[in-house]
Each structure stands twice: as structure tokens, then as C-alpha cells.
Design a protein around this motif. Structure first.
Motif, PDB file in Angstrom:
ATOM      1  N   GLY A  49      36.304  35.064  55.694  1.00 10.03           N
ATOM      2  CA  GLY A  49      37.304  35.771  54.897  1.00 10.03           C
ATOM      3  C   GLY A  49      37.367  37.256  55.131  1.00 10.03           C
ATOM      4  N   PHE A  50      36.351  37.831  55.796  1.00 18.92           N
ATOM      5  CA  PHE A  50      36.326  39.287  56.008  1.00 18.92           C
ATOM      6  C   PHE A  50      37.548  39.755  56.791  1.00 18.92           C
ATOM      7  CE2 PHE A  50      35.414  43.042  58.487  1.00 18.92           C
ATOM      8  CZ  PHE A  50      34.912  43.912  57.533  1.00 18.92           C
ATOM      9  N   LEU A  51      37.959  38.967  57.792  1.00 18.04           N
ATOM     10  CA  LEU A  51      39.038  39.392  58.677  1.00 18.04           C
ATOM     11  C   LEU A  51      40.426  39.202  58.063  1.00 18.04           C
ATOM     12  CD1 LEU A  51      37.566  38.100  62.052  1.00 18.04           C
ATOM     13  CD2 LEU A  51      37.699  40.465  61.252  1.00 18.04           C
ATOM     14  N   THR A  52      40.482  38.861  56.788  1.00 14.85           N
ATOM     15  CA  THR A  52      41.756  38.915  56.082  1.00 14.85           C
ATOM     16  C   THR A  52      42.086  40.349  55.676  1.00 14.85           C
ATOM     17  OG1 THR A  52      40.757  38.592  53.885  1.00 14.85           O
ATOM     18  CG2 THR A  52      41.385  36.604  55.126  1.00 14.85           C
ATOM     19  N   GLY A  53      41.064  41.213  55.714  1.00 14.22           N
ATOM     20  CA  GLY A  53      41.245  42.601  55.303  1.00 14.22           C
ATOM     21  C   GLY A  53      41.254  42.787  53.806  1.00 14.22           C
ATOM     22  N   LYS A  54      40.878  41.738  53.071  1.00 17.79           N
ATOM     23  CA  LYS A  54      40.972  41.793  51.612  1.00 17.79           C
ATOM     24  C   LYS A  54      39.623  41.682  50.915  1.00 17.79           C
ATOM     25  CE  LYS A  54      45.636  39.832  51.693  1.00 17.79           C
ATOM     26  NZ  LYS A  54      46.517  38.722  51.251  1.00 17.79           N
ATOM     27  N   VAL A  55      38.537  41.687  51.673  1.00 17.78           N
ATOM     28  CA  VAL A  55      37.213  41.564  51.068  1.00 17.78           C
ATOM     29  C   VAL A  55      36.692  42.949  50.715  1.00 17.78           C
ATOM     30  CG1 VAL A  55      34.830  40.861  51.411  1.00 17.78           C
ATOM     31  CG2 VAL A  55      36.687  39.432  52.282  1.00 17.78           C
ATOM     32  N   ASN A  56      36.454  43.162  49.441  1.00 20.58           N
ATOM     33  CA  ASN A  56      35.875  44.429  48.991  1.00 20.58           C
ATOM     34  C   ASN A  56      34.480  44.181  48.433  1.00 20.58           C
ATOM     35  OD1 ASN A  56      38.171  46.154  49.575  1.00 20.58           O
ATOM     36  ND2 ASN A  56      39.224  45.049  47.935  1.00 20.58           N
ATOM     37  N   ASP A  57      34.407  43.781  47.184  1.00 19.40           N
ATOM     38  CA  ASP A  57      33.129  43.424  46.577  1.00 19.40           C
ATOM     39  C   ASP A  57      33.075  41.915  46.378  1.00 19.40           C
ATOM     40  OD1 ASP A  57      32.287  46.114  46.351  1.00 19.40           O
ATOM     41  OD2 ASP A  57      33.559  46.330  44.568  1.00 19.40           O
ATOM     42  N   LEU A  58      31.864  41.383  46.430  1.00 17.47           N
ATOM     43  CA  LEU A  58      31.671  39.948  46.252  1.00 17.47           C
ATOM     44  C   LEU A  58      31.130  39.656  44.862  1.00 17.47           C
ATOM     45  CD1 LEU A  58      29.990  39.010  49.655  1.00 17.47           C
ATOM     46  CD2 LEU A  58      32.428  38.958  49.078  1.00 17.47           C
ATOM     47  N   ALA A  59      31.579  38.541  44.295  1.00 18.01           N
ATOM     48  CA  ALA A  59      31.013  38.095  43.021  1.00 18.01           C
ATOM     49  C   ALA A  59      29.548  37.731  43.218  1.00 18.01           C
ATOM     50  CB  ALA A  59      31.792  36.893  42.494  1.00 18.01           C
ATOM     51  N   GLU A  60      28.796  37.774  42.128  1.00 20.06           N
ATOM     52  CA  GLU A  60      27.352  37.543  42.216  1.00 20.06           C
ATOM     53  C   GLU A  60      27.013  36.171  42.772  1.00 20.06           C
ATOM     54  OE1 GLU A  60      23.433  37.516  39.248  1.00 20.06           O
ATOM     55  OE2 GLU A  60      25.329  38.424  38.595  1.00 20.06           O
ATOM     56  N   ASN A  61      27.848  35.167  42.483  1.00 18.85           N
ATOM     57  CA  ASN A  61      27.562  33.801  42.924  1.00 18.85           C
ATOM     58  C   ASN A  61      28.250  33.451  44.244  1.00 18.85           C
ATOM     59  OD1 ASN A  61      30.172  33.758  41.951  1.00 18.85           O
ATOM     60  ND2 ASN A  61      29.966  31.798  40.885  1.00 18.85           N
ATOM     61  N   ASP A  62      28.845  34.420  44.922  1.00 20.02           N
ATOM     62  CA  ASP A  62      29.526  34.170  46.194  1.00 20.02           C
ATOM     63  C   ASP A  62      28.481  33.917  47.281  1.00 20.02           C
ATOM     64  OD1 ASP A  62      30.933  34.586  48.745  1.00 20.02           O
ATOM     65  OD2 ASP A  62      32.571  35.382  47.524  1.00 20.02           O
ATOM     66  N   PHE A  63      28.624  32.791  48.003  1.00 18.85           N
ATOM     67  CA  PHE A  63      27.608  32.438  49.003  1.00 18.85           C
ATOM     68  C   PHE A  63      27.523  33.443  50.134  1.00 18.85           C
ATOM     69  CE2 PHE A  63      31.003  31.211  51.687  1.00 18.85           C
ATOM     70  CZ  PHE A  63      30.497  30.947  52.950  1.00 18.85           C
ATOM     71  N   ARG A  64      28.574  34.256  50.318  1.00 16.01           N
ATOM     72  CA  ARG A  64      28.557  35.244  51.388  1.00 16.01           C
ATOM     73  C   ARG A  64      27.559  36.376  51.155  1.00 16.01           C
ATOM     74  NH1 ARG A  64      34.980  36.086  51.566  1.00 16.01           N
ATOM     75  NH2 ARG A  64      34.590  35.839  49.332  1.00 16.01           N
ATOM     76  N   ASN A  65      27.030  36.444  49.950  1.00 15.49           N
ATOM     77  CA  ASN A  65      25.964  37.420  49.695  1.00 15.49           C
ATOM     78  C   ASN A  65      24.723  37.117  50.531  1.00 15.49           C
ATOM     79  OD1 ASN A  65      27.036  39.238  47.608  1.00 15.49           O
ATOM     80  ND2 ASN A  65      27.145  37.393  46.340  1.00 15.49           N
ATOM     81  N   ASN A  66      24.651  35.902  51.086  1.00 17.82           N
ATOM     82  CA  ASN A  66      23.535  35.538  51.966  1.00 17.82           C
ATOM     83  C   ASN A  66      23.785  35.952  53.413  1.00 17.82           C
ATOM     84  OD1 ASN A  66      21.984  34.079  49.965  1.00 17.82           O
ATOM     85  ND2 ASN A  66      23.547  32.495  50.075  1.00 17.82           N
TER      86      ASN A  66
END
Length: 325
Positions: free
Chosen positions: A217-234
Motif C-alpha cells: 500500500g505504500f506506493l499508493t502515496g496515501k500511507v502516512n501513519d499506521l494504526a497500532e494493529n496494522d500488520f505493516r508495523n512489522n
């Protein structure tokens, strides 16, 4: 959409498919009804559906069965086995570089059991493209592929695939039975497949199916902050200073897209497909509008000048934060 043959198959499918993993809550909750509707739309528009038995511990395949609803001949289904999600089963640990490990079992016995469970959940008597999700670290890949090849002869699998493998493993597997496709992470922010893997696939006539073609999803250009339970935090690319550095580094991509009158996601996907007709991609989305947006990228024609500019801005290793697989 362009209809091309997957390498080493006689079945034409669109190069832009649909990654169904997103329906398992990794990017936020979604209802079963909305999941089935998204899958139905993808199937009706001839998008390869990519799943795995580990997605939702089998639930993902069950959702696909609901979406097919007696129209099996209209769907091209890809699935995978090898990640052990049942605590009663044994597996061999591997590291992912995402802050967690996986247990992998690609033995013939486990494969046979996993295949039959997937066939039951999908409510079908065959799977179009079946991947070994990861190579088993304690097993020669030839042994896994020999078992898979027997199921091709039985008609339970149409085409064999491998996922997250090295160029050497592909060569060894392909010598046992033709491999139709290899799935690997490939996008503008992870281009390492171009070093060894992609040249090997092209030598052998095997398609590359890019997972995470939008960089989670990063390359959508719309990722700013991630929710605490978002798996991308890994994912190290999203962690700490890496996320800010990557946002700054990839900001020009959105400007190029804006100048072309397309979305950043469409530009990233179109760039990927321009790397060769043997490249396929399986972006995922929970929204039909986004599936439409992604699918439209297959018809976008990028000039050599634009492609050269993108390649210069985002070479191999441009993103901060490494992952192992």
C-alpha cells in the motif's frame, strides 16, 4: 484488458490479478458480504484470484468458494500451501525479516493433506495454479515438487508454482517438473528480483507473479501513519525513520503520476507491467472502486522517457528497511 498466456500454460489470464489476502483484516476489517462481492467482481472481470490456505486459516479459500457459486469455469484460482497454521501440525521455523517467524512444512505428506483441505474449502476438484508458499528449510525442493507433479498427473492441479524461492531452487525444481510461475515480492520499492531471480525465470520461460506490487500500500502515496494493529508495523520499511525517509524519497512518484493524470498506484502498477510481458501482479483491495482503479493500469502506456526517469529515481535498494523474503 490484455489477455496473455501465463508462461508454460495454455490458459490466457490478465496480467493484473487480485490478491485476496487483504480480505483477512490485515488492512482493516471487512464483512464477509463485502469480501464475496469484491471477489465476484474480480472473477467476473477475469482477474486471477490469488489465495493461500494460511490466509485466515482457510477462511480465505472458503470465501472464494462462495464467490464462485457454481461457476468454476469462469475463475482462475491460485492458492498456496506450506505455512503451518494448525498448532497440531509440525513445521520448520524460518525468519521473515518482518519481526515474526513462520513454520513451514513442504513434505509430501503435509502437501497431500493441505491440497485436499484446500480443494474441499474451495469446493472444487482442481486448482489452476498451486504454489509451495515457501521452500522447506529441512527438505530438498525436488522432493516437494515431485509430490506436486503427481497431483498434476491426477488432475488435481493444473499448473505448478513456487513462491519466495531463490534462482537456484527454481532451476532444481524446474528440472523435476515445469514450473509455470514464481511468486516473489516485486515493486518499485523492492526490485531485488531483477538481480538473479528474474533473469533465471526468463531463461527458463517462467512467469514472475509480483506479490505486494504496491509495497503493501505504500506506493499508493496515501500511507502516512499506521494504526497500532496494522500488520505493516512489522515491516522494517514502515518502522521509525524508515517510513519518513521512504515517504520523502518516493514523493516524486506522486508528482509524475499527477502530471500524467493517473493515480500513484496506477503508475506503480503500470511501471511493473512495463518490465516485461512475463510479469504479472496481484494487488489487493477491499473496495471494488480500487480494484477497478488498479485494473485500469494495464491499459496505461508509459513512454521510454517516463520509464527511464522512474528507473533513475528509484533504483534497486532505493527504499530504507530490509526484509528477508
Amino acid at each position: 484488458m490484455t489477455r496473455l498466456n501465463l508462461k508454460n500454460t495454455s490458459t490466457p489470464i490478465n496480467r493484473l490479478g487480485y490478491g485476496a489476502m487483504v480480505l483477512e483484516g490485515y488492512y482493516g476489517a471487512i464483512s464477509d458480504d463485502d469480501s464475496v462481492n469484491a471477489l465476484k467482481y474480480a472473477i467476473e472481470n477475469n482477474l486471477m484470484i490469488d489465495s493461500a490456505d494460511a490466509y485466515g486459516a482457510g477462511r480465505n479459500e472458503s470465501l472464494i468458494a462462495k464467490a464462485i457459486n457454481g461457476q468454476r469455469d469462469k475463475a482462475f484460482i491460485a492458492s498456496k500451501f506450506g505455512i503451518v497454521f494448525d498448532e497440531t501440525e509440525q513445521g520448520n521455523a524460518i525468519e521473515t525479516g518482518w519481526g515474526f517467524g513462520l513454520n513451514i512444512n513442504a513434505t509430501p505428506n503435509y502437501f497431500a493433506k493441505a491440497l485436499r483441505a484446500s480443494l474441499t474449502r474451495l469446493n472444487t476438484d482442481y486448482i489452476d495454479l498451486y504454489y509451495a508458499h515457501y521452500p522447506d528449510p529441512n527438505l530438498d525442493i525436488e522432493e516437494t515438487v515431485e509430490a506436486m507433479a503427481r497431483e498434476v498427473k491426477e488432475g488435481n492441479i493444473r499448473y505448478l508454482g513456487l513462491s519466495n524461492v531463490t534462482a537456484d531452487q527454481v532451476r532444481r525444481a524446474h528440472a523435476v517438473h515445469p514450473i509455470a510461475a514464481v511468486q516473489y515480492e516485486y515493486s518499485l520499492w523492492r526490485r531485488e528480483a531483477e538481480i538473479d531471480l528474474l533473469p533465471t525465470l526468463r531463461e527458463l520461460g517462467i512467469a514472475l507473479v509480483a506479490w505486494s506490487p504496491l509495497g503493501s500500500g505504500f506506493l499508493t502515496g496515501k500511507v502516512n501513519d499506521l494504526a497500532e494493529n496494522d500488520f505493516r508495523n512489522n515491516n522494517p520499511k514502515f518502522v521509525g525513520e524508515n517510513l519518513k525517509n521512504n515517504q520523502d524519497r518516493f514523493a516524486p512518484l506522486s508528482k509524475i503520476a499527477q502530471d500524467l493524470g493517473i493515480t500513484t498506484a496506477q503508475l506503480a502498477l503500470s511501471w511493473l507491467l512495463h518490465q516485461g510481458e512475463d510479469i504479472y501482479a496481484i494487488p489487493g483491495s477491499r473496495k471494488i472502486s480500487r480494484i477497478k482503479e488498479n485494473a485500469a493500469s494495464e491499459s496505461i502506456d508509459l513512454s521510454p522517457e517516463i520509464l527511464n526517469k522512474i528507473n533513475q529515481l528509484f533504483p534497486i535498494g532505493a527504499a530504507d528497511g530490509d526484509t528477508l523474503v
